[in-house]
Write an enzyme that holds these catalytic residues in place. Structure first.
Site, PDB file in Angstrom:
ATOM      1  N   ALA A 103       0.840  -1.190   0.000  1.00  0.00           N
ATOM      2  CA  ALA A 103       0.000   0.000   0.000  1.00  0.00           C
ATOM      3  C   ALA A 103       0.875   1.240   0.000  1.00  0.00           C
ATOM      4  CB  ALA A 103      -0.915   0.000   1.226  1.00  0.00           C
ATOM      5  N   ASP A 104       0.307   2.329  -0.461  1.00  0.00           N
ATOM      6  CA  ASP A 104       0.969   3.625  -0.380  1.00  0.00           C
ATOM      7  C   ASP A 104      -0.099   4.673  -0.109  1.00  0.00           C
ATOM      8  OD1 ASP A 104       3.720   4.966  -0.878  1.00  0.00           O
ATOM      9  OD2 ASP A 104       2.230   6.273  -1.810  1.00  0.00           O
ATOM     10  N   THR A 105       0.124   5.484   0.913  1.00  0.00           N
ATOM     11  CA  THR A 105      -0.854   6.486   1.330  1.00  0.00           C
ATOM     12  C   THR A 105      -0.312   7.890   1.091  1.00  0.00           C
ATOM     13  OG1 THR A 105      -1.706   4.989   3.027  1.00  0.00           O
ATOM     14  CG2 THR A 105      -2.228   7.333   3.281  1.00  0.00           C
TER      15      THR A 105
END
Length: 185
Positions: free
Chosen positions: A66-68
């Site tokens: 994931a990347d936020t």
């Protein structure tokens, strides 16, 4: 086996709390936004690159990444470089509504599931003194947008629209759907 391609203690905690077994193996990729790339596409691309980097070394396992990012006024805010960068980000977010987008990728058995989740977050006005105190705690330094909704910054977040877990760093319902769709659970 499910591998979480992240060193984030928040993502690990969210998976554990949801009863999802995993092993963490952080991915190391350059995180640079391409010219003209919209924020959601950027988050999805980074998530996919992280998953692919770890999957190359663990071809028999499923890899979740994931990347936020935080977006305010069209500007992408990632993790602050230093205290002054954190201060600048918090001033931009103060008294405004912004978006938190997390790109998620699950790579398993030669297939990929890639989506992003976006949550709208309202932040109250924060004084310079509050910002200085918050930075002194160290909490904002490894967080996209320089704040943690689950921590001290919770006092400034009266309302969100969308998935709370997304703002923490991993939209758990989306991850669960990926795991079901891929028949891993």
């Amino acid at each position: 086996m499910l591998i979480l391609a992240s060193a984030s203690p928040r993502r690990a905690e969210l998976l554990r709390n949801a009863g999802i077994a995993f092993t963490a193996i952080p991915a190391s990729i350059p995180e640079e936004r391409s010219s003209g790339e919209d924020p959601a596409s950027y988050a999805r691309r980074l998530a996919a690159e992280k998953a692919r980097a770890v999957a190359r070394q663990h071809q028999n396992d499923a890899v979740l990444s994931a990347d936020t990012i935080v977006v305010v006024g069209g500007e992408v805010l990632e993790k602050p470089r230093d205290a002054e960068d954190a201060r600048s980000m918090l001033r931009r977010l103060s008294g405004r509504t912004h978006e938190v987008t997390t790109g998620v990728c699950l790579a398993s058995k030669g297939k990929e599931w890639i989506e992003s989740e976006t949550t709208r977050v309202e932040m109250t006005q924060i004084s310079d003194g509050e910002i200085d105190f918050y930075i002194s705690t160290g909490e904002p330094m490894d967080k996209a947008g320089a704040y943690a909704i689950q921590g001290i910054a919770s006092r400034w977040i009266p309302r969100i629209e969308g998935c709370y877990f997304n703002v923490v760093g991993l939209p758990v319902p989306l991850v669960y759907r990926f795991l079901k769709d891929s028949e891993l659970i």
